[in-house]
Design a protein around this motif. Structure first.
Motif, PDB file in Angstrom:
ATOM      1  N   MET A 175       0.829  -1.208   0.000  1.00 52.91           N
ATOM      2  CA  MET A 175       0.000   0.000   0.000  1.00 52.91           C
ATOM      3  C   MET A 175       0.856   1.248   0.000  1.00 52.91           C
ATOM      4  SD  MET A 175      -3.426  -0.745   2.122  1.00 52.91           S
ATOM      5  CE  MET A 175      -2.628  -1.190   3.638  1.00 52.91           C
ATOM      6  N   VAL A 176       1.916   1.224   0.815  1.00 54.37           N
ATOM      7  CA  VAL A 176       2.815   2.386   0.857  1.00 54.37           C
ATOM      8  C   VAL A 176       3.400   2.627  -0.537  1.00 54.37           C
ATOM      9  CG1 VAL A 176       4.987   3.257   1.792  1.00 54.37           C
ATOM     10  CG2 VAL A 176       3.349   2.122   3.308  1.00 54.37           C
TER      11      VAL A 176
ATOM     12  N   ILE B 200       1.346   6.885  -6.781  1.00 57.11           N
ATOM     13  CA  ILE B 200       0.313   7.867  -7.145  1.00 57.11           C
ATOM     14  C   ILE B 200       0.857   9.275  -6.935  1.00 57.11           C
ATOM     15  CG2 ILE B 200      -1.947   8.793  -6.492  1.00 57.11           C
ATOM     16  CD1 ILE B 200      -2.774   5.901  -5.875  1.00 57.11           C
TER      17      ILE B 200
ATOM     18  N   ILE C  72       2.057   1.826  -3.454  1.00 56.10           N
ATOM     19  CA  ILE C  72       1.034   2.369  -4.349  1.00 56.10           C
ATOM     20  C   ILE C  72       0.859   3.859  -4.082  1.00 56.10           C
ATOM     21  CG2 ILE C  72      -1.444   2.339  -4.886  1.00 56.10           C
ATOM     22  CD1 ILE C  72      -1.342  -0.717  -4.416  1.00 56.10           C
ATOM     23  N   GLY C  73       0.797   4.200  -2.799  1.00 55.74           N
ATOM     24  CA  GLY C  73       0.676   5.612  -2.424  1.00 55.74           C
ATOM     25  C   GLY C  73       1.812   6.421  -3.021  1.00 55.74           C
ATOM     26  N   ASP C  74       3.036   5.893  -2.923  1.00 52.98           N
ATOM     27  CA  ASP C  74       4.196   6.589  -3.480  1.00 52.98           C
ATOM     28  C   ASP C  74       4.059   6.779  -4.978  1.00 52.98           C
ATOM     29  OD1 ASP C  74       5.714   7.280  -1.346  1.00 52.98           O
ATOM     30  OD2 ASP C  74       6.787   5.363  -1.223  1.00 52.98           O
TER      31      ASP C  74
ATOM     32  N   LEU D  60      -4.917  -1.775  -6.101  1.00 53.59           N
ATOM     33  CA  LEU D  60      -5.656  -1.592  -4.842  1.00 53.59           C
ATOM     34  C   LEU D  60      -6.789  -2.607  -4.741  1.00 53.59           C
ATOM     35  CD1 LEU D  60      -5.917   2.281  -4.385  1.00 53.59           C
ATOM     36  CD2 LEU D  60      -4.840   0.665  -2.818  1.00 53.59           C
TER      37      LEU D  60
END
Lengths: 526, 526
Positions: A25-26, A32, A28-30, A54
């Motif tokens: 998740m971290v 985006i 993916i956040g990065d 996600l």
């Protein structure tokens, strides 16, 4: 049938896999955050990718948890058992016969359309459309009605004249009320006439069709409300509604069949910003209903007659009512200024049929008292001259008018009637049951069965090797199978078959080679 | 019909809105990174929220850009025009007649199911399931076949005996080959028998039904391949396949109808890690096919007969072939050890019907030469004794066997045949066209039309106020309407109607009150 709510048990993992998912998740956040401002043309594609990742994470979370397994159909849907299917087939037969009596052909379209095909056609109802998941191809939605796919079909195939019916399921994420026959998956039976014709002639045939179907289905008294979008818009203009609010005010008026004028008024004034005196003027008009005399009365209304749309609408209503008279259905219609219809695409005449007798109450057993007032609309439709043009690359218009029979509510009534009558509904058409009272006759029963099948006789046999004769008699009786063909050692030796009449219990014996003829004579007269 | 690929024009925005969207994306990225490791129970919900926001951003990007509007049906789907519908109805009639001749009832289920209902039933094919978007309710998927919904229906309603057919559309995100009748939305016509019965009796009736339908539809020669999962598994065991690889090796064998043994062998060895000598042993068996003599031959195979599953499978095959003989269809079947079927849920007998004659080639006009080898399987099925138990809370089993007719491929052939014959297919059933050659007769035409409708006569009239008589004659001729009912001033004065026979052009005049009877006599004999 009880409605059940869906739910997912809360996940409560603290496993070693959690850390790994957390890291993903971290990341993916990065990613985006890392999308470059100078390349907005690539955002869409990248967002798609991250959404996929996600969703896959979400699914892993879901799969990892204990879920309560649910043995049910999706919310707002139902299965049809054989008994219900037998009733449904009867209703369809009546409806299709009527459509064919009026010279209609039939077409079929896919259950889903490109989402863009449906976009911008349904006004405020669009939120009820079912979308398909983006699985990496086209963006699709389930059809919401049969009218928009029909218009797409006409434009795509450059058809400018057709009279067609289409019976198929449509999908709406509405609040289901299944005891009243309101489902999320339901059949529509649509009849539409496309083509450039003289005023109100096809429009009147649609009214006639609804009247014929509702009369033949024998569901009690009904009334077909008629109105006209031109007249409504003219009336809105005369009352002082700004033109950009016509559709939203129209959609408020549409709620008058389910709610009180006070609530509709407050929606207009408080939510939609209409001046109170304008709403009150509308309130004066929408309480009016009648027939030709109401047309005459409104034709005396100077303000109305000064408005071109209102004048045209009134002239159309006059003609429509005259034609309804010629078609013998004037006593079934009511010109009703409160009828508005929710959908955006109507441009002229609009229809809505409601049941008015109390027989319908039979089917609301167990439903909330307040909900049992009526099954509501059982048919609706109208003229939509602009819809096909929305699909044509050059905007070429094909005038259309049509009605849709809301068959599920009619089913609910027919089912309740069948239930009340407690009559036996046959769900098969089997004519002969091949039986034997002796052991080791399976192969002979199969041969005889085959003889009857080859002769076109609807035949069954027991799937047991050595069934008891009494059980075979009982099966025939319970399933309403009129005849049994019985064999044993003796019959085989003599080359004969014993034919037993299930209801009279009379038995006759025929030579095997005459069996088919004898059975045919008996089933055709039974 | 040509397949078109979907596409979206690349967005190319550099507007002031870009910056705002960019900021929103950074925020979403931050929030995803900010999910707390100590609260994994909330991840699922939060991920849902962020997915929604990303999707909405994606949509804004999409909406902001110029898109090429596509006037088409979704990939792999098609509309049916009235001519195709007329052919389709004929095919359905044949099939339904056959199902009813065998005593079947019918049911219906929703087009979508809870996703979990479909999970774990289709093996490697599960990737082809269409999912619905998560719009905040239950997680749903479009049905992939009619068998799993049928099993869910039986378990949910605690039904342990039924013989039912179900004709409905199913959905597979497969690679479409529409010229060969392979679509993503297609009809299945399923016939299934559920219940605890003696060995192979319902199984043989399924073979009989496929043979009857394919014979009656007159689509040329065909063969129904038969095999048995027990026998396959026994054979795998005898060849040395580890038990946990039975299903995946079975799914490799299933490809033998489309590809060469060498490719299947390499899938087994290189992809699925089977020892080469094990694959070669399988290769020896799967080339075998025949009838009762093959059963006898395999019963001499000592290794096979030592395996319990293989022995049971062979005994079932022997019985099935014997029953096929009694049902008069032995000449239509082939016991074929290469038949495997893709789906996981089969537990016993399996079937697959293929067309073997060359008539099918007619329908592959314009298709790639290599693709025109055949339309492939036109029916398939088998025994699935464990499927219902997967849905029952207590795991209670209901043995089932059934077949599914792959109707779209048959349509393709029938359509091509109709095309080749160039015969006129009537798409309406209209019996009388009400006409007039004089002006101002609209109202009288409507009245006469109404009289005929009320009398149950299928009637049409021109929707023009003053149509030309010649155009009305032409309409009747083009649409194959056998009679015209003609009126004018004189007929009205005399109280008569002129009836014209469209094909002979003969005209007779009848008193208006005798019209219905006269028409009825004529249409019943025409």
């Amino acid at each position: 049938m009880q409605e059940k709510e869906s739910y997912v048990l809360a996940p409560c993992c603290r496993s070693s896999g959690d850390l790994q998912m957390y890291r993903q998740m971290v990341e993916i956040g990065d990613r985006i955050k890392g999308l470059k401002l100078d390349r907005p043309d690539r955002w869409k594609e990248r967002i798609s990718e991250e959404v996929q990742k996600l969703l896959s994470l979400k699914e892993q979370l879901g799969n990892a948890k204990p879920q309560k397994f649910q043995l049910k159909t999706p919310k707002g849907t139902r299965d049809y058992n054989p008994r219900q299917m037998a009733i449904r087939e009867g209703v369809f037969k009546t409806i299709i016969n009527c459509f064919k009596r009026h010279g209609a052909e039939t077409i079929d379209t896919p259950v889903f359309e490109l989402k863009e095909t449906l976009t911008g056609k349904y006004g405020e109802d669009a939120k009820l459309i079912y979308d398909l998941a983006d699985q990496g191809g086209e963006i699709l939605s389930l059809r919401y009605d049969l009218t928009v796919p029909f218009a797409r079909y006409l434009a795509m195939n450059k058809i400018s004249t057709i009279k067609r019916y289409h019976i198929a399921k449509v999908y709406r994420r509405d609040n289901p009320a299944m005891t009243r026959g309101r489902y999320r998956e339901f059949y529509q039976c649509d009849f539409d006439i496309a083509g450039q014709y003289d005023l109100m002639i096809p429009d009147a045939e649609c009214v006639k069709i609804v009247a014929e179907i509702l009369s033949e289905l024998n569901v009690g008294d009904f009334i077909i409300k008629l109105n006209n979008r031109l007249l409504l818009d003219g009336m809105f203009a005369v009352c002082g509604v700004p033109e950009d609010k016509f559709r939203t005010i129209c959609s408020a008026v549409d709620k008058l069949d389910k709610t009180f004028w006070e609530d509709v008024r407050s929606e207009m004034v408080d939510e939609k910003g209409l001046a109170p005196e304008v709403a009150d003027r509308i309130g004066e008009y929408v309480r009016l209903n009648g027939q030709l005399e109401l047309v005459e009365q409104l034709m005396q209304d100077e303000q109305m007659m000064k408005n071109k749309m209102a004048r045209q609408g009134l002239e159309e209503m006059k003609l429509l009512l005259t034609y309804c008279q010629l078609f013998g259905v004037l006593n079934k219609v009511s010109f009703d200024l409160s009828l508005a219809r929710g959908l955006d695409y109507y441009t002229g005449v609009i229809y809505e049929a409601i049941l008015t007798s109390t027989t319908e109450k039979a089917q609301t057993d167990g439903a909330d008292k307040n909900e049992s007032v009526g099954v509501g609309s059982v048919a609706g439709g109208g003229r939509y001259d602009g819809l096909v043009g929305m699909f044509d690359p050059k905007g070429k218009k094909v005038p259309c008018v049509g009605v849709s029979i809301g068959i599920e509510r009619l089913f609910s009534i027919m089912e309740a009637k069948a239930e009340a009558a407690e009559g036996k509904v046959r769900t098969t058409e089997t004519q002969v049951y091949v039986a034997s009272g002796q052991k080791n006759m399976l192969e002979e029963r199969m041969k005889l069965c085959n003889l009857l099948w080859e002769g076109g006789i609807k035949t069954e046999l027991s799937y047991k090797k050595n069934p008891k004769l009494l059980n075979q008699f009982q099966y025939a009786e319970e399933h309403g199978i009129p005849f049994l063909a019985i064999i044993g050692e003796q019959e085989l030796k003599d080359g004969v078959v014993k034919v037993r009449n299930t209801s009279t219990r009379e038995e006759e014996t025929f030579p095997r080679e005459k069996l088919l003829d004898e059975i045919r004579t008996r089933v055709s007269s039974s």
